[in-house]
Design an enzyme around this catalytic site. Structure first.
Site, PDB file in Angstrom:
ATOM      1  N   TYR A  50       0.897  -1.135   0.058  1.00 32.44           N
ATOM      2  CA  TYR A  50       0.040  -0.057   0.087  1.00 32.44           C
ATOM      3  C   TYR A  50       0.977   1.292   0.174  1.00 32.44           C
ATOM      4  O   TYR A  50       0.721   2.148  -0.830  1.00 32.44           O
ATOM      5  CB  TYR A  50      -0.737  -0.080   1.308  1.00 32.44           C
ATOM      6  N   ALA A  97       2.387   1.751  -3.532  1.00 32.30           N
ATOM      7  CA  ALA A  97       1.326   2.068  -4.571  1.00 32.30           C
ATOM      8  C   ALA A  97       1.157   3.347  -4.295  1.00 32.30           C
ATOM      9  O   ALA A  97       1.010   4.260  -5.245  1.00 32.30           O
ATOM     10  CB  ALA A  97      -0.002   1.296  -3.880  1.00 32.30           C
TER      11      ALA A  97
END
Length: 241
Positions: free
Chosen positions: A145, A148
């Protein structure tokens, strides 16, 4: 004709607050999400200037439904807010690959596909692109996460460079800990909440409206000379850099 905005992930939390703010500023707002029942509740909250498109934006075929909803109107504001922390990592390599791809699909591919599809519709000059990142992109702690969300920072620099000559701005808003959202989905404990609040200099959690106000500035007259920037809204839990 009213100005037009598209807000992905517009059914809850930061996305809903941003869509409501834009509607209050006189925009017609199209909110996009995967769950029609959530979008319906958001429409009731935002008001008659909003409409909804149900779509999984990691699927190119479904992105086309948003383009159809925009039609031939010029698009003034695009807020790429869709994204999530996707759990489920395993020890096997195929499980690791699936976990990382799921996080990139949710947070990066959704933004890239929607932005690419709507680029021809953006007002020139005067259009605005906002990408919602996270404090995790700058301090880590979120594995795929974090990676990203950090990818969005590089992406926005390319967008700003490519679109500046057309008078289009592109910026990232990077929130810190924000309550009243689905991000933690029942995972937050009182101890975790207190720890995150204590990590801020202001000693309070963020609220979705705090992020919406940053978007208001970026798409308003005060932000017309701001592009290619990472705007931190985190109460001082990570200092500017």
């Amino acid at each position: 004709m009213s100005r037009l905005a598209v807000v992905s992930g517009g059914g809850t939390g930061i996305g809903r607050a941003t869509a409501g703010m834009l509607a209050g500023e006189g925009y017609d707002v199209i909110i996009v999400g995967r769950r029609p029942e959530v979008l319906a509740r958001a429409l009731d909250w935002i008001g008659p200037q909003a409409s909804a498109v149900t779509a999984d934006l990691s699927d190119p075929a479904q992105v086309a439904t948003v383009v159809e909803a925009v039609g031939d109107r010029p698009l003034d504001v695009l807020v790429n807010n869709a994204g999530a922390y996707v759990t489920g990592a395993g020890a096997k390599l195929d499980e690791v690959a699936a976990h990382w791809r799921a996080n990139f699909d949710s947070n990066v591919v959704t933004a890239v596909l929607l932005t690419t599809a709507l680029l021809p519709s953006l007002r020139r000059p005067g259009g605005h692109i906002i990408l919602t990142s996270s404090i995790a992109a700058q301090r880590g702690g979120g594995g795929p996460y974090s990676a990203a969300k950090a990818a969005l920072h590089g992406y926005v620099l390319d967008l700003a460079a490519d679109l500046g000559q057309d008078g289009i701005t592109a910026n990232v808003v990077s929130p810190g800990y924000v309550t009243d959202s689905e991000f933690f989905a029942g995972r937050m404990t009182p101890e975790g909440h207190a720890k995150r609040v204590d990590a801020t200099l202001l000693k309070r959690a963020g609220e979705p409206d705090d992020i919406a106000e940053a978007v208001r500035w970026l798409v308003g007259p005060g932000g017309r000379y701001v592009t290619g920037q990472i705007i931190n809204v985190n109460g001082g839990s990570v200092l500017g850099r």
